[in-house]
Design a protein around this motif. Structure first.
Motif, short mmCIF file in Angstrom:
data_model
loop_
_atom_site.label_atom_id
_atom_site.label_comp_id
_atom_site.label_asym_id
_atom_site.label_seq_id
_atom_site.Cartn_x
_atom_site.Cartn_y
_atom_site.Cartn_z
N GLY A 102 8.93 -17.51 -3.42
CA GLY A 102 8.46 -16.47 -4.38
C GLY A 102 9.02 -15.09 -4.34
O GLY A 102 9.47 -14.82 -5.50
N ALA A 103 9.40 -14.73 -3.01
CA ALA A 103 10.01 -13.46 -3.02
C ALA A 103 11.39 -13.36 -3.52
O ALA A 103 11.93 -12.68 -4.19
CB ALA A 103 10.14 -13.21 -1.49
N ASP A 219 4.16 -12.48 -12.54
CA ASP A 219 4.43 -12.88 -11.14
C ASP A 219 3.45 -14.01 -11.05
O ASP A 219 2.25 -13.72 -10.62
CB ASP A 219 4.43 -12.05 -10.06
CG ASP A 219 4.62 -12.70 -8.58
OD1 ASP A 219 4.39 -14.10 -8.32
OD2 ASP A 219 4.74 -11.86 -7.54
N GLN A 222 1.46 -17.42 -7.33
CA GLN A 222 0.08 -17.91 -6.99
C GLN A 222 -0.67 -18.79 -8.08
O GLN A 222 -1.51 -19.49 -8.04
CB GLN A 222 -0.69 -16.93 -6.23
CG GLN A 222 -1.72 -17.48 -5.38
CD GLN A 222 -2.55 -16.67 -4.42
OE1 GLN A 222 -3.42 -16.52 -3.90
NE2 GLN A 222 -1.42 -15.91 -3.67
N LYS A 248 5.03 -21.44 -4.78
CA LYS A 248 3.92 -22.27 -4.17
C LYS A 248 3.78 -23.53 -4.93
O LYS A 248 4.38 -24.50 -4.70
CB LYS A 248 2.85 -21.24 -4.44
CG LYS A 248 2.99 -19.85 -3.39
CD LYS A 248 1.59 -19.32 -3.08
CE LYS A 248 1.64 -18.29 -2.07
NZ LYS A 248 2.00 -16.94 -2.13
C1 LIG Z 1 3.05 -15.71 -2.15
C2 LIG Z 1 3.53 -14.84 -3.20
C3 LIG Z 1 4.69 -14.37 -3.21
C4 LIG Z 1 5.60 -14.54 -2.14
O1 LIG Z 1 5.98 -15.88 -2.21
P1 LIG Z 1 6.82 -16.29 -1.02
O2 LIG Z 1 7.13 -18.03 -1.15
O3 LIG Z 1 6.00 -16.14 0.23
O4 LIG Z 1 8.05 -15.51 -0.86
C5 LIG Z 1 4.93 -13.55 -4.24
N1 LIG Z 1 3.95 -13.35 -5.37
C6 LIG Z 1 2.60 -14.04 -5.26
C7 LIG Z 1 1.87 -13.52 -6.50
C8 LIG Z 1 2.44 -14.59 -4.16
O5 LIG Z 1 1.27 -14.99 -4.28
#
Ligand SMILES: *Cc1c(COP(=O)(O)O)cnc(C)c1O
Length: 397
Positions: A102-103, A219, A222, A248
């Motif tokens: 996600g990052a 974003d 999640q 995720k």
């Molecule tokens: C978990 C999360 C991230 C980061 O994702 P990673 O896979 O841990 O890098 C970014 N944005 C949101 C909204 C998240 O819940």
């Protein structure tokens, strides 16, 4: 194997962990090194949208691993193209770039917005983000996050992320200047405590960003992939953003993320963006299997039904124990405890015998529920009855 036989000190210490080692998972259940089973309401942190080790994912992994692991990002591969096609067919976006987390997807979104600002907005680069927002743990995504204390951690921050307040359009408008290129938010703040941006705010944000000719970035790391009962949370309010990030749920447990944008915004040119594993077929084959499950007729409706049931039952628990109610969207929900008993509940629930219950407390006065999207009513009822037992113990001390 006994816990003491695992050399856990060979790992960097990054978080306190209970003295158990998980060895197996199936659906809503995990098993530890002692053979004890746990009903899992974390699911890899809202990652395992189809539960632990579902057959569709292991089948996809096995089949793809026998065909092709990684031809390099310099070439097309079939699963990469098929998953991108499925994503664009099922969303308002036209172009996809795959990532490993996600990052990394959010880093890509920030880069894409800044590039678009260079081309279209005279070098505007500021991205308005939100207090208590969470976007990841790289330097830029930590800077975009609004987690208290993170502005000092690993200083200096990456600059250009002024913070507004969620559900307060005036706080956003106040920050817009000729340096602003985008507004970026989680449609539901997850790590911040399951706080939904309300429908009206999403509409106001879309209108405001359009008026100023700037981008709206969601974003959905999640909130996306069926978590809310819609495939993507932006669909709850019926608006269409310019950029979306996923991770995720899209991997159902394997490292996969995606950056999506409309055609008008997809302005990367060769050299701007890349990465060794981006779009590798082993992970994108899993993404296809996951997306096909989520888009089967009736699947998202069943998420909505179970979400309504969970919401109703959490409200009943809340009344029974004098708590503060619940909130959320779909199967991302939080119970408001009214006092800082979250950590104790998590501990007592995990230590229950003969089976434990895994819960998460993102804030001291909150419990977060992120079950697999195919959780059964029986598994919801079992969690609720175990939680009732835990609440009796913790509240009647
Ligand atoms: C978990 C999360 C991230 C980061 O994702 P990673 O896979 O841990 O890098 C970014 N944005 C949101 C909204 C998240 O819940």
């Amino acid at each position: 194997m006994e816990f003491s036989q695992y050399n856990v000190n060979s790992l960097m210490y990054i978080t306190p962990r209970p003295e158990i080692v998980f060895t197996e998972g199936s659906g809503m259940w995990l098993t530890d090194n002692n053979g004890k089973r746990y009903l899992d309401y974390l699911q890899g942190w809202a990652v395992n949208c189809l539960g632990h080790s579902p057959a569709v994912i292991s089948d996809a992994l096995i089949a793809q691993s026998k065909k092709l692991l990684n031809p390099s990002p310099a070439f097309y591969n079939a699963p990469m193209v098929e998953l991108a096609t499925l994503l664009t067919q099922n969303s308002c976006f036209d172009r996809v770039f795959f990532t490993n987390s996600g990052a990394e997807a959010n880093e890509g979104a920030i880069k894409l917005a800044r590039k678009w600002g260079q081309l279209n907005k005279n070098g505007a680069f500021e991205i308005i983000t939100f207090d208590h927002g969470f976007h990841g743990r790289t330097l830029a995504t930590m800077s975009a996050s609004g987690k208290p204390g993170w502005d000092k951690l690993f200083a200096p921050q990456v600059s250009g992320f002024p913070k507004a307040d969620l559900n307060d359009i005036a706080s956003v408008e106040k920050l817009i200047s000729d340096k602003t290129v985008a507004v970026m938010l989680e449609p539901i703040q997850g790590e911040g405590g399951v706080i939904p941006a309300n429908r009206e705010f999403m509409h106001e944000l879309r209108a405001l960003t359009k008026k100023h000719g700037i981008l709206l970035i969601v974003d959905e790391v999640q909130s996306g992939m069926g978590r809310t009962g819609e495939l993507f949370a932006y669909q709850l309010s019926g608006i269409t953003p310019d950029i979306m990030t996923l991770a995720k749920g899209i991997g159902g447990g394997v490292p996969l993320g995606a950056l999506l944008s409309t055609e008008a915004v997809a302005c990367f040119v060769p050299g701007d963006q890349g990465g060794t594993y981006n779009g590798a077929p082993l992970m994108t084959a899993v993404g296809i299997a996951v997306l096909k499950e989520l888009t089967k007729p009736g699947f998202l409706n069943s998420v909505k039904e179970k979400a309504q049931y969970l919401s109703d039952e959490l409200n009943k628990l809340s009344e029974e124990f004098g708590l503060q109610g619940e909130r959320g969207e779909g199967l991302l929900r939080a119970l408001k405890l009214g006092s800082n008993i979250g950590a104790e509940i998590v501990e007592v629930a995990r230590n229950m015998e003969p089976v434990g219950l895994l819960l998460n407390s993102p804030r001291p006065d909150l419990l977060r529920f992120m079950p697999a999207l195919n959780v059964t009513k029986e598994e919801l009822d079992l969690m609720l009855s175990m939680l009732r037992t835990v609440l009796k113990q913790v509240k009647n001390k």
